[in-house]
Design a protein around this motif. Structure first.
Motif, PDB file in Angstrom:
ATOM      1  N   ALA A  81      31.607  75.737  82.145  1.00 11.24           N
ATOM      2  CA  ALA A  81      32.672  76.771  82.431  1.00 11.24           C
ATOM      3  C   ALA A  81      33.465  75.921  83.876  1.00 11.24           C
ATOM      4  O   ALA A  81      34.242  75.616  83.681  1.00 11.24           O
ATOM      5  N   GLY A  82      32.761  75.253  84.872  1.00 13.69           N
ATOM      6  CA  GLY A  82      32.658  74.709  86.074  1.00 13.69           C
ATOM      7  C   GLY A  82      33.384  73.556  85.870  1.00 13.69           C
ATOM      8  O   GLY A  82      33.975  72.770  87.171  1.00 13.69           O
ATOM      9  N   GLN A  83      33.120  73.086  84.721  1.00 13.80           N
ATOM     10  CA  GLN A  83      33.383  71.333  84.572  1.00 13.80           C
ATOM     11  C   GLN A  83      34.782  71.418  83.390  1.00 13.80           C
ATOM     12  O   GLN A  83      35.505  70.400  83.568  1.00 13.80           O
ATOM     13  N   LEU A  84      35.190  72.222  83.011  1.00 16.34           N
ATOM     14  CA  LEU A  84      36.317  72.573  82.447  1.00 16.34           C
ATOM     15  C   LEU A  84      37.652  72.813  83.226  1.00 16.34           C
ATOM     16  O   LEU A  84      38.069  72.710  84.419  1.00 16.34           O
ATOM     17  N   ASP A  85      39.628  71.618  82.866  1.00 22.53           N
ATOM     18  CA  ASP A  85      40.094  71.831  83.700  1.00 22.53           C
ATOM     19  C   ASP A  85      40.908  73.627  83.559  1.00 22.53           C
ATOM     20  O   ASP A  85      41.172  74.047  82.460  1.00 22.53           O
ATOM     21  N   PRO A  86      40.966  74.300  84.505  1.00 17.69           N
ATOM     22  CA  PRO A  86      41.311  74.798  85.193  1.00 17.69           C
ATOM     23  C   PRO A  86      42.581  75.386  83.617  1.00 17.69           C
ATOM     24  O   PRO A  86      42.899  76.813  83.023  1.00 17.69           O
ATOM     25  N   ASP A  90      29.757  84.156  80.352  1.00 15.72           N
ATOM     26  CA  ASP A  90      30.817  83.049  79.851  1.00 15.72           C
ATOM     27  C   ASP A  90      32.484  83.133  80.127  1.00 15.72           C
ATOM     28  O   ASP A  90      32.787  82.773  80.373  1.00 15.72           O
ATOM     29  N   GLY A  91      32.876  84.465  79.374  1.00 16.94           N
ATOM     30  CA  GLY A  91      34.437  85.058  79.480  1.00 16.94           C
ATOM     31  C   GLY A  91      34.464  84.714  80.990  1.00 16.94           C
ATOM     32  O   GLY A  91      35.580  84.169  81.295  1.00 16.94           O
ATOM     33  N   ALA A  92      34.065  85.546  81.591  1.00 17.30           N
ATOM     34  CA  ALA A  92      33.924  85.900  83.398  1.00 17.30           C
ATOM     35  C   ALA A  92      34.176  84.511  84.399  1.00 17.30           C
ATOM     36  O   ALA A  92      34.837  84.230  85.012  1.00 17.30           O
ATOM     37  N   GLN A  93      32.940  83.607  83.344  1.00  6.56           N
ATOM     38  CA  GLN A  93      33.090  82.397  84.129  1.00  6.56           C
ATOM     39  C   GLN A  93      34.595  81.313  84.037  1.00  6.56           C
ATOM     40  O   GLN A  93      34.825  80.532  85.396  1.00  6.56           O
ATOM     41  N   LEU A  94      34.500  81.393  82.424  1.00  7.85           N
ATOM     42  CA  LEU A  94      35.650  80.714  82.101  1.00  7.85           C
ATOM     43  C   LEU A  94      37.118  80.708  82.815  1.00  7.85           C
ATOM     44  O   LEU A  94      37.960  80.327  83.074  1.00  7.85           O
ATOM     45  N   MET A  95      37.404  82.207  83.081  1.00  8.18           N
ATOM     46  CA  MET A  95      38.361  82.932  83.822  1.00  8.18           C
ATOM     47  C   MET A  95      38.478  82.444  85.150  1.00  8.18           C
ATOM     48  O   MET A  95      39.348  82.353  85.653  1.00  8.18           O
TER      49      MET A  95
END
Length: 506
Positions: free
Chosen positions: A124-129, A191-196
């Motif tokens: 998640a930390g490497q994805l574009d917001p 995982d969804g929380a980290q993505l959001m």
């Protein structure tokens, strides 16, 4: 900042849990039945626009409704089959009105659409917001706690967000689908929380879970330890602990001002089910086409929890739960505190978290009596309002007075009606007054629109008159110049005044 010890909210009530009959029932996937009634208005905002036509074959996950401009969300086919009609159909909505609906006859093949997006595999930390928010919008994800607010709009709030809170409260009696989701799919929720959190740029994340769900708390903490996820915080079991404003207060000690949004104080709240839907959209490329639902109540033969394709009629859910052991006194879409009486032919929507069939013994049918001014409703109101005063004004038709007394700040959580010894239909009065206020606002808007249209028409007529006068004056000058130059345009010049006169009178 998160508090080290949760705060206790003001007011509220301790309801009887009634979760025992379904708390140990795992989420059982249900297949689509003979027909799915997929509403194009499963969210707050404008209904989606149909992207298919009657007679067209559709694949599972195919977009069948594109979001309208502004506040709206996409809608996807829950299974493969054929669109047999696009028509208005009842929906599990308090208005009781029909809504535009895509009616699908499943083919039983469960064929996925070939054009689904690729899974997002990076941490998640490497994805574009922005890419995360875009994926959430494309998947048609809305608030799964019942509010049905488009999730992508919250992720793109456009203002700094310091704290993300996941709501795992589920304080409605009877409902256990979120409890089961947290127990069975905790890793996906984390995982969804980290993505959001990545999409929001949030510095802190916490999950608030009522302390009457020890198994869910354990499962989330175990997943958190494995994934390095957010804090899991037990919160007091008290209705309406799961409301956005009260969960924020409990975990941060901060209050959302009246008329403001949570984002205005740097906080965003999502339901745990929404977090899991974000996980599936990002990691598996799957749009929101199903959701967990509790089917319960004393009239249901075999209360349980299902994973249900959207659009499945409520009647089919009751039949899948063994049918009814007796005629229900009331069937609700949602829990007994905030759920609404819904027609059984309505299809499951994204915000439907329960179908509860209550017996006569489970509801209070006492006839409402006059208010005795005991003040219990004031003590129970979690918003610090005076419900009896709002209700009195609403009953008298004084909608403006009810609004001035805090009508629009009311959560309609039902705590006041729950404790009222006179059994007054307080929440119904609030809903009625809000409906009247909405009608007044709509009438005012229509009147304003008519006034603006009349002004615009008058302005167009004035400009047209000026244009014609200017054109006539130009022709007169041209004829005068030709005459002065000795031209041979005498005859046309003699005929022109009649034409000018006609144009001026037009």
């Amino acid at each position: 900042m998160l508090l080290s010890k949760p705060k206790i909210i003001r007011g509220g009530v301790r309801t009887e849990s009634r979760k025992q009959s379904t708390a140990e029932a795992p989420l059982e996937p249900l297949r689509a039945g003979q027909r799915l009634y997929v509403s194009l208005a499963q969210h707050i905002g404008a209904p989606a626009l149909p992207a298919v036509a009657p007679g067209q074959d559709v694949a599972k996950g195919q977009c069948i409704g594109t979001p309208e401009a502004g506040l709206s969300a996409a809608v996807h086919a829950p299974t493969s089959g054929r669109v047999v009609a696009i028509d208005r159909h009842p929906a599990p909505h308090p208005s009781g009105l029909t809504v535009p609906t895509v009616i699908i006859e499943p083919d039983g093949e469960e064929r996925w659409a070939p054009q689904l997006p690729d899974p997002m595999t990076a941490p998640a930390g490497q994805l574009d917001p922005t890419a995360i928010a875009t994926r959430v919008a494309e998947a048609g994800i809305v608030g799964m706690g019942g509010a049905a607010f488009p999730a992508a709009v919250k992720l793109g709030a456009g203002q700094p967000v310091a704290t993300l809170i996941l709501n795992g409260g589920e304080c409605e009696p009877y409902l256990t689908c979120d409890d089961r989701l947290m127990r069975e799919r905790a890793a996906g929720i984390i995982d969804g929380a980290q993505l959001m959190a990545r999409a929001l740029g949030a510095e802190r994340t916490a999950i608030g879970v009522e302390d009457n769900k020890p198994e869910a708390i354990h499962a989330l903490r175990r997943a958190t330890d494995a994934l390095g996820g957010p804090d899991v915080v037990p919160v007091p079991s008290l209705w309406p602990q799961g409301s956005e404003k009260h969960l924020i207060y409990t975990l941060t000690g901060r209050e959302v001002p009246a008329g403001a949004r949570a984002a205005d104080i740097g906080v965003v709240v999502h339901n745990v089910g929404t977090a899991y839907a974000v996980h599936r959209a990002a990691r598996h490329g799957r749009p929101l086409i199903s959701r967990p639902i509790t089917v319960g109540g004393g009239a249901v033969a075999e209360p349980t929890n299902f994973e249900v394709p959207l659009g499945l009629p409520l009647q089919a859910l009751l039949e899948a739960a063994g049918g009814l052991r007796e005629d229900p006194a009331r069937v609700l879409a949602g829990g007994p505190m905030m759920g609404q009486v819904a027609p059984l032919e309505a299809g499951v929507a994204k915000g439907t978290n329960g179908v509860i069939a209550l017996t006569a013994a489970e509801i209070r049918e006492a006839e409402g009596r006059p208010c005795i001014r005991c003040g219990r409703c004031v003590d129970a109101c979690p918003m610090g309002l005076m419900p009896f005063e709002i209700a009195n004004r609403a009953a008298a038709g004084d909608v403006d007075g009810a609004a001035a007394s805090g009508l629009m700040d009311c959560l309609t959580c039902g705590s006041c009606a729950y404790v009222c010894p006179s059994a007054r239909p307080l929440v119904q009065l609030f809903h009625h007054a809000r409906g009247q206020r909405a009608e007044q606002a709509a009438a005012k808007e229509r009147s304003e629109l008519q006034r603006r249209m009349a002004e615009q028409r008058a302005e167009r007529q004035r400009r047209e008159q000026e244009r014609k006068k200017a054109a006539a004056a130009a022709r007169r000058r041209q004829r005068a110049q030709q005459k002065a130059a000795g031209g041979d345009s005498e005859s046309p010049a003699q005929e022109q005044p009649q034409n000018e006169e006609k144009e001026t009178q037009t």
